[in-house]
Design a protein around this motif. Structure first.
Motif, mmCIF file in Angstrom:
data_model
loop_
_atom_site.group_PDB
_atom_site.id
_atom_site.type_symbol
_atom_site.label_atom_id
_atom_site.label_comp_id
_atom_site.label_asym_id
_atom_site.label_seq_id
_atom_site.Cartn_x
_atom_site.Cartn_y
_atom_site.Cartn_z
ATOM 1 N N VAL A 104 -51.451 25.526 -37.916
ATOM 2 C CA VAL A 104 -50.659 26.666 -37.462
ATOM 3 C C VAL A 104 -49.333 26.776 -38.206
ATOM 4 O O VAL A 104 -48.743 27.855 -38.276
ATOM 5 C CB VAL A 104 -50.399 26.611 -35.939
ATOM 6 C CG1 VAL A 104 -51.701 26.713 -35.161
ATOM 7 C CG2 VAL A 104 -49.626 25.354 -35.550
ATOM 8 N N ASP A 105 -48.866 25.685 -38.786
ATOM 9 C CA ASP A 105 -47.531 25.667 -39.396
ATOM 10 C C ASP A 105 -47.642 25.593 -40.915
ATOM 11 O O ASP A 105 -47.684 24.506 -41.495
ATOM 12 C CB ASP A 105 -46.743 24.470 -38.856
ATOM 13 C CG ASP A 105 -45.377 24.338 -39.508
ATOM 14 O OD1 ASP A 105 -44.881 25.343 -40.050
ATOM 15 O OD2 ASP A 105 -44.810 23.232 -39.478
ATOM 16 N N SER A 110 -40.949 25.567 -43.468
ATOM 17 C CA SER A 110 -41.314 24.478 -42.564
ATOM 18 C C SER A 110 -40.887 23.130 -43.141
ATOM 19 O O SER A 110 -41.060 22.865 -44.337
ATOM 20 C CB SER A 110 -42.829 24.461 -42.336
ATOM 21 O OG SER A 110 -43.209 23.295 -41.622
ATOM 22 N N PRO A 111 -40.386 22.241 -42.284
ATOM 23 C CA PRO A 111 -40.077 20.894 -42.751
ATOM 24 C C PRO A 111 -41.291 19.981 -42.829
ATOM 25 O O PRO A 111 -41.205 18.874 -43.368
ATOM 26 C CB PRO A 111 -39.107 20.375 -41.678
ATOM 27 C CG PRO A 111 -39.536 21.085 -40.422
ATOM 28 C CD PRO A 111 -39.977 22.452 -40.880
ATOM 29 N N PHE A 112 -42.446 20.434 -42.320
ATOM 30 C CA PHE A 112 -43.613 19.569 -42.197
ATOM 31 C C PHE A 112 -44.160 19.188 -43.569
ATOM 32 O O PHE A 112 -44.396 20.037 -44.429
ATOM 33 C CB PHE A 112 -44.690 20.268 -41.366
ATOM 34 C CG PHE A 112 -45.894 19.421 -41.058
ATOM 35 C CD1 PHE A 112 -45.792 18.046 -40.897
ATOM 36 C CD2 PHE A 112 -47.144 20.009 -40.903
ATOM 37 C CE1 PHE A 112 -46.908 17.272 -40.606
ATOM 38 C CE2 PHE A 112 -48.265 19.248 -40.608
ATOM 39 C CZ PHE A 112 -48.146 17.874 -40.465
ATOM 40 N N TYR A 113 -44.391 17.922 -43.729
ATOM 41 C CA TYR A 113 -44.870 17.328 -44.978
ATOM 42 C C TYR A 113 -46.117 18.015 -45.519
ATOM 43 O O TYR A 113 -46.263 18.197 -46.737
ATOM 44 C CB TYR A 113 -45.147 15.843 -44.689
ATOM 45 C CG TYR A 113 -45.802 15.042 -45.781
ATOM 46 C CD1 TYR A 113 -45.087 14.639 -46.908
ATOM 47 C CD2 TYR A 113 -47.127 14.637 -45.656
ATOM 48 C CE1 TYR A 113 -45.687 13.864 -47.899
ATOM 49 C CE2 TYR A 113 -47.733 13.859 -46.635
ATOM 50 C CZ TYR A 113 -47.006 13.477 -47.758
ATOM 51 O OH TYR A 113 -47.602 12.712 -48.724
ATOM 52 N N ALA A 241 -44.738 11.929 -42.733
ATOM 53 C CA ALA A 241 -45.594 12.989 -42.195
ATOM 54 C C ALA A 241 -45.334 13.196 -40.710
ATOM 55 O O ALA A 241 -45.172 14.336 -40.242
ATOM 56 C CB ALA A 241 -47.060 12.648 -42.442
ATOM 57 N N PHE A 242 -45.276 12.108 -39.954
ATOM 58 C CA PHE A 242 -45.110 12.234 -38.509
ATOM 59 C C PHE A 242 -43.686 12.672 -38.144
ATOM 60 O O PHE A 242 -43.496 13.453 -37.206
ATOM 61 C CB PHE A 242 -45.436 10.912 -37.825
ATOM 62 C CG PHE A 242 -46.862 10.449 -38.025
ATOM 63 C CD1 PHE A 242 -47.851 11.319 -38.438
ATOM 64 C CD2 PHE A 242 -47.203 9.113 -37.822
ATOM 65 C CE1 PHE A 242 -49.158 10.893 -38.641
ATOM 66 C CE2 PHE A 242 -48.504 8.672 -38.014
ATOM 67 C CZ PHE A 242 -49.484 9.558 -38.423
ATOM 68 N N ALA A 243 -42.694 12.172 -38.876
ATOM 69 C CA ALA A 243 -41.312 12.564 -38.595
ATOM 70 C C ALA A 243 -41.103 14.053 -38.858
ATOM 71 O O ALA A 243 -40.466 14.756 -38.058
ATOM 72 C CB ALA A 243 -40.349 11.739 -39.448
ATOM 73 N N THR A 244 -41.649 14.550 -39.966
ATOM 74 C CA THR A 244 -41.469 15.972 -40.276
ATOM 75 C C THR A 244 -42.312 16.855 -39.362
ATOM 76 O O THR A 244 -41.930 17.998 -39.085
ATOM 77 C CB THR A 244 -41.810 16.258 -41.751
ATOM 78 O OG1 THR A 244 -43.154 15.814 -42.037
ATOM 79 C CG2 THR A 244 -40.832 15.550 -42.682
#
Length: 287
Positions: A104-105, A110-113, A241-244
């Protein structure tokens, strides 16, 4: 014929099983045929291919009408390369339609890795000339349980702030993917697959405490603290990955819900609480 990649993973196996049980002719992409033994229905044809070797993918995809491209895993640059290789091979092999599991992101900010890897795959699908349907999936209930809840002891510390998520189980994602792959009408090109309720990690921790009869509370923490803790116990790229992912959740990028799962399957998605009741071992009998 329908070919499913990632066929020995949880979602891939479930998609194969659903399609086979519905009477479809199904092939599974595997790197090693022995990996499929006992994990896939006997009726499943095996095609050997490797995401890193585009020539093997083209051969494996030859004669395929519908490609179900289950997203790859690992380092982001490898995921991007794997998806690119598969999409190029599908085009070269003359695949008629591709169904892809995205997220979805995928926003540019987005900051997601993993957001750039999935955004790249969606762009490639749009431009490759092969019709495609994309399922943008929310955060897996299974991921929340296995990665964050089960390892926690008394406290769930995440840098997700007061962000909300609408968890969806891998089984429900597989049901939605199988429904799309089996459709003869592929005119709709995008579905969003989420749970039907957005909730915060306070509620998620409370559901887990109820299911396990073990106290658990959620505490928002700093991104740097989580990175330090995760780096001490996890290999790269998972701490980042999890932090972002948490940073993305904190920004509200996982808040939305969709009714597309019900549109595709005719039933509501499994709630996170019901997922825990079904999956958590040692649940109290009156839970």
């Amino acid at each position: 014929m329908i070919l499913v990649t990632g066929a020995t993973g949880h979602v891939g196996r479930a998609v194969v099983s659903r399609l086979v049980s519905s009477g479809h002719e199904v092939a599974a992409l595997v790197r090693k045929p022995e990996a499929a033994q006992g994990r896939l229905p006997r009726e499943t044809a095996l095609r050997v291919g490797d995401y890193e070797d585009a020539s093997t993918l083209k051969a494996a995809f030859t004669g395929i009408d519908e490609l179900v491209l289950i997203s790859s895993d690992g380092a982001a640059e490898a995921v991007m390369r794997h998806h690119a290789n598969a999409i190029a091979a599908a085009t070269a092999a003359g695949v008629r339609h591709t169904t892809f599991t995205s997220i979805v992101d995928i926003g540019e900010s987005s900051p997601f890795y993993y957001a750039p890897a999935y955004s790249d795959a969606e762009r490639r699908l749009a431009n490759c000339g092969v019709p495609s349907t994309i399922l943008r999936c929310g955060l897996y209930s299974d991921f929340i349980l296995d990665t964050w809840l089960a390892p926690a002891s008394g406290e769930l510390a995440l840098p997700a702030g007061q962000g909300l998520v609408a968890p969806v189980s891998r089984d429900d994602v597989a049901a939605a993917v199988a429904a799309v792959a089996a459709k003869t009408d592929t005119s709709r090109t995008l579905y969003t697959i989420t749970g039907d309720r957005a909730q915060g990690f306070d509620a998620i921790a409370a559901f887990y405490a109820e299911a396990t009869a073990r106290p658990l509370r959620y505490r928002p923490c700093a991104l740097s603290d989580y990175l330090a803790s995760a780096s001490a116990r996890l290999d790269s790229p998972w701490p980042q990955a999890f932090a972002t992912l948490c940073a993305s959740i904190a920004e509200g990028r996982y808040t939305s819900t969709s009714s597309d799962f019900t549109t595709l399957t005719g039933k509501p998605p499994e709630s996170f609480r019901d997922f825990l009741v079904r999956t958590v071992p040692g649940r109290p009998a009156n839970g």
